[in-house]
Design an enzyme around this catalytic site. Structure first.
Site, PDB file in Angstrom:
ATOM      1  N   LYS A   9       0.849  -1.213   0.000  1.00 47.00           N
ATOM      2  CA  LYS A   9       0.000   0.000   0.000  1.00 47.00           C
ATOM      3  C   LYS A   9       0.882   1.262   0.000  1.00 47.00           C
ATOM      4  O   LYS A   9       1.814   1.324  -0.788  1.00 47.00           O
ATOM      5  CB  LYS A   9      -0.984  -0.051   1.171  1.00 47.00           C
ATOM      6  CG  LYS A   9      -1.777  -1.377   1.153  1.00 47.00           C
ATOM      7  CD  LYS A   9      -2.993  -1.372   2.003  1.00 47.00           C
ATOM      8  CE  LYS A   9      -3.663  -2.737   1.933  1.00 47.00           C
ATOM      9  NZ  LYS A   9      -4.909  -2.813   2.668  1.00 47.00           N
ATOM     10  N   HIS A  94      -8.704  -3.430  -6.292  1.00 44.89           N
ATOM     11  CA  HIS A  94      -8.635  -3.490  -4.829  1.00 44.89           C
ATOM     12  C   HIS A  94      -9.762  -2.627  -4.258  1.00 44.89           C
ATOM     13  O   HIS A  94     -10.074  -1.568  -4.816  1.00 44.89           O
ATOM     14  CB  HIS A  94      -7.274  -3.000  -4.335  1.00 44.89           C
ATOM     15  CG  HIS A  94      -7.054  -3.296  -2.886  1.00 44.89           C
ATOM     16  ND1 HIS A  94      -7.642  -2.557  -1.884  1.00 44.89           N
ATOM     17  CD2 HIS A  94      -6.350  -4.282  -2.267  1.00 44.89           C
ATOM     18  CE1 HIS A  94      -7.296  -3.080  -0.706  1.00 44.89           C
ATOM     19  NE2 HIS A  94      -6.517  -4.118  -0.915  1.00 44.89           N
ATOM     20  N   GLU A 164     -11.203 -10.794  -1.475  1.00 50.60           N
ATOM     21  CA  GLU A 164     -10.926  -9.986  -0.280  1.00 50.60           C
ATOM     22  C   GLU A 164     -12.223  -9.375   0.245  1.00 50.60           C
ATOM     23  O   GLU A 164     -12.660  -8.332  -0.246  1.00 50.60           O
ATOM     24  CB  GLU A 164      -9.962  -8.847  -0.632  1.00 50.60           C
ATOM     25  CG  GLU A 164      -8.575  -9.277  -1.021  1.00 50.60           C
ATOM     26  CD  GLU A 164      -7.544  -8.203  -0.663  1.00 50.60           C
ATOM     27  OE1 GLU A 164      -6.572  -8.544  -0.008  1.00 50.60           O
ATOM     28  OE2 GLU A 164      -7.745  -7.026  -1.004  1.00 50.60           O
ATOM     29  N   GLY A 170      -7.808  -4.701   6.623  1.00 49.18           N
ATOM     30  CA  GLY A 170      -7.200  -3.535   7.271  1.00 49.18           C
ATOM     31  C   GLY A 170      -7.449  -3.413   8.762  1.00 49.18           C
ATOM     32  O   GLY A 170      -8.132  -4.237   9.387  1.00 49.18           O
ATOM     33  N   SER A 212      -6.704  -9.231   6.501  1.00 47.81           N
ATOM     34  CA  SER A 212      -6.240  -9.571   7.851  1.00 47.81           C
ATOM     35  C   SER A 212      -5.550 -10.930   7.949  1.00 47.81           C
ATOM     36  O   SER A 212      -5.710 -11.644   8.936  1.00 47.81           O
ATOM     37  CB  SER A 212      -7.398  -9.503   8.849  1.00 47.81           C
ATOM     38  OG  SER A 212      -7.889  -8.177   8.932  1.00 47.81           O
ATOM     39  N   GLY A 233      -1.460  -7.544   3.549  1.00 49.79           N
ATOM     40  CA  GLY A 233      -1.179  -6.120   3.725  1.00 49.79           C
ATOM     41  C   GLY A 233      -0.242  -5.883   4.881  1.00 49.79           C
ATOM     42  O   GLY A 233       0.979  -6.084   4.782  1.00 49.79           O
TER      43      GLY A 233
HETATM   44  P1  PGA Z   1      -4.517  -6.398   5.390  1.00 40.34           P
HETATM   45  O1  PGA Z   1      -4.692  -5.874   3.891  1.00 40.34           O
HETATM   46  O2  PGA Z   1      -3.742  -7.675   5.329  1.00 40.34           O
HETATM   47  O3  PGA Z   1      -3.768  -5.317   6.087  1.00 40.34           O
HETATM   48  O4  PGA Z   1      -5.907  -6.592   5.943  1.00 40.34           O
HETATM   49  C1  PGA Z   1      -4.926  -6.777   2.842  1.00 40.34           C
HETATM   50  C2  PGA Z   1      -5.230  -6.047   1.563  1.00 40.34           C
HETATM   51  O5  PGA Z   1      -5.897  -5.012   1.583  1.00 40.34           O
HETATM   52  O6  PGA Z   1      -4.795  -6.499   0.480  1.00 40.34           O
END
Ligand code: PGA
Length: 251
Positions: A9, A94, A164, A170, A212, A233
Site C-alpha cells: 500500500k 482493490h 478480499e 485492514g 487480515s 497487507g
Molecule cells: P490487510 O490488507 O492484510 O492489512 O488486511 C490486505 C489487503 O488489503 O490487500
C-alpha cells in the site's frame, strides 16, 4: 506452490526502508522457494528500488495501472511503463481503489491493458458486508461478470483472482474471515468461472485470499479455505511476522 503476495500500500515512507524490506523479503523467498512463490507489490514510487532485488524467486507487482494507453494522462502509469520496468504482476480492483472510483468497467479495462502487455492481473473482488440471505453473492457475481464475458479463456488462464471481503480488510476490519467462509467463496467463484469456461478449466484458475491474513491464520486459508495463495497487507511490512507466516505455510 502457494502464491504469497505482499501489498505494501502506501508504506514505507523512505526509499532505504523499501530497499531493506525488499531484501528481507528476498531472503525469505530464497529460503522458502520450494513451496512459496513470492511477489512484492510496492507503490509506484518504490518499484524502481524493489526491482533491483527481484530474482527468479521473487517477482515484482504494481498496485494499479491506467485503463487507458494515451500518453497524455497526467498522474497515471501505463501498462507499457510497468512492463518496461520489469513488473510481472499488478493489482487491480482493490477495494481501496474501487472506493476511489474504479468501477467494474474500469477494472475490466485495466485488466485488458495488463493482458496486452503480458503482466499478470491480480483482480480483487469482495463484498462490503454479509447478510443472512446471501445477497452478497450477487456483488461477487457482478464484479466477475465483465471479466468472464470479455477476457478469452486463454487469457483468463493467467489471471489471479483475489477474494478480499471488505469487512475483513485492514486495521478497521469488523473481524477476520474464517477459513470456511473463504472456502465457500472459492467454491462459488470457481462455479461462476465454470459456468462460462467449464469445470476443468475453472479448477486451474488461481484464487487467493486477502484480508487480515497473519502468521496464525494464513495456513488455514490454504488448507481449509482451499485458497491457492494469499494477499497480505499489514503483516508483509513486519519482517519477523512475515517470516513466521511464510514458515507456517511450509510446514
Ligand atoms: P490487510 O490488507 O492484510 O492489512 O488486511 C490486505 C489487503 O488489503 O490487500
Amino acid at each position: 506452490m502457494t502464491l504469497l503476495i505482499a501489498n505494501w500500500k502506501m508504506a514505507p515512507e523512505k526509499v532505504e526502508q523499501a530497499e531493506k524490506l525488499a531484501k528481507e523479503t528476498l531472503s525469505l523467498a530464497k529460503k522458502y522457494k520450494k513451496n512459496i512463490e513470492f511477489v512484492i507489490c510496492p507503490s509506484f514510487i518504490h518499484l524502481g528500488t524493489v526491482v533491483k532485488q527481484v530474482k527468479i524467486t521473487l517477482a515484482l507487482g504494481a498496485q494499479g495501472v491506467s485503463a487507458v494507453t494515451t500518453a497524455a494522462n497526467t498522474g497515471l502509469v501505463s501498462a507499457a511503463q510497468l512492463k518496461g520496468l520489469g513488473v510481472q504482476y499488478a493489482i487491480v480492483g482493490h477495494s481501496e481503489s474501487r472506493a476511489r472510483g474504479d468501477t467494474n468497467e474500469v477494472v475490466v479495462e485495466q485488466t485488458a491493458r495488463l493482458i496486452e502487455k503480458k503482466i499478470i492481473p491480480i483482480v480483487c473482488i469482495g463484498e462490503k458486508t454479509r447478510d443472512a440471505q446471501g445477497w452478497y453473492l450477487s456483488e461477487i457475481k457482478d464484479q466477475l461478470h465483465g471479466l468472464l464475458t470479455t477476457v478469452s479463456k486463454t487469457n483468463f488462464k493467467n489471471i489471479v483472482i483475489a477474494y478480499e471481503p471488505i469487512w475483513a480488510i485492514g486495521a478497521n476490519a469488523e473481524r477476520e474471515a474464517t477459513p470456511l467462509e473463504c472456502r465457500e467463496m472459492v467454491i462459488y467463484i470457481r462455479k461462476l468461472i465454470s459456468d462460462v469456461h467449464g469445470e476443468k478449466f475453472a479448477a486451474t484458475v488461481k484464487i487467493i485470499y486477502g484480508g487480515s491474513v497473519n502468521e496464525h491464520n494464513a495456513k488455514y486459508f490454504i488448507t481449509d479455505g482451499t485458497a491457492n495463495g494469499l494477499l497480505v497487507g499489514r503483516v508483509s511490512l513486519e519482517p519477523k511476522r512475515y517470516e513466521l507466516l511464510a514458515k507456517s505455510l511450509s510446514l
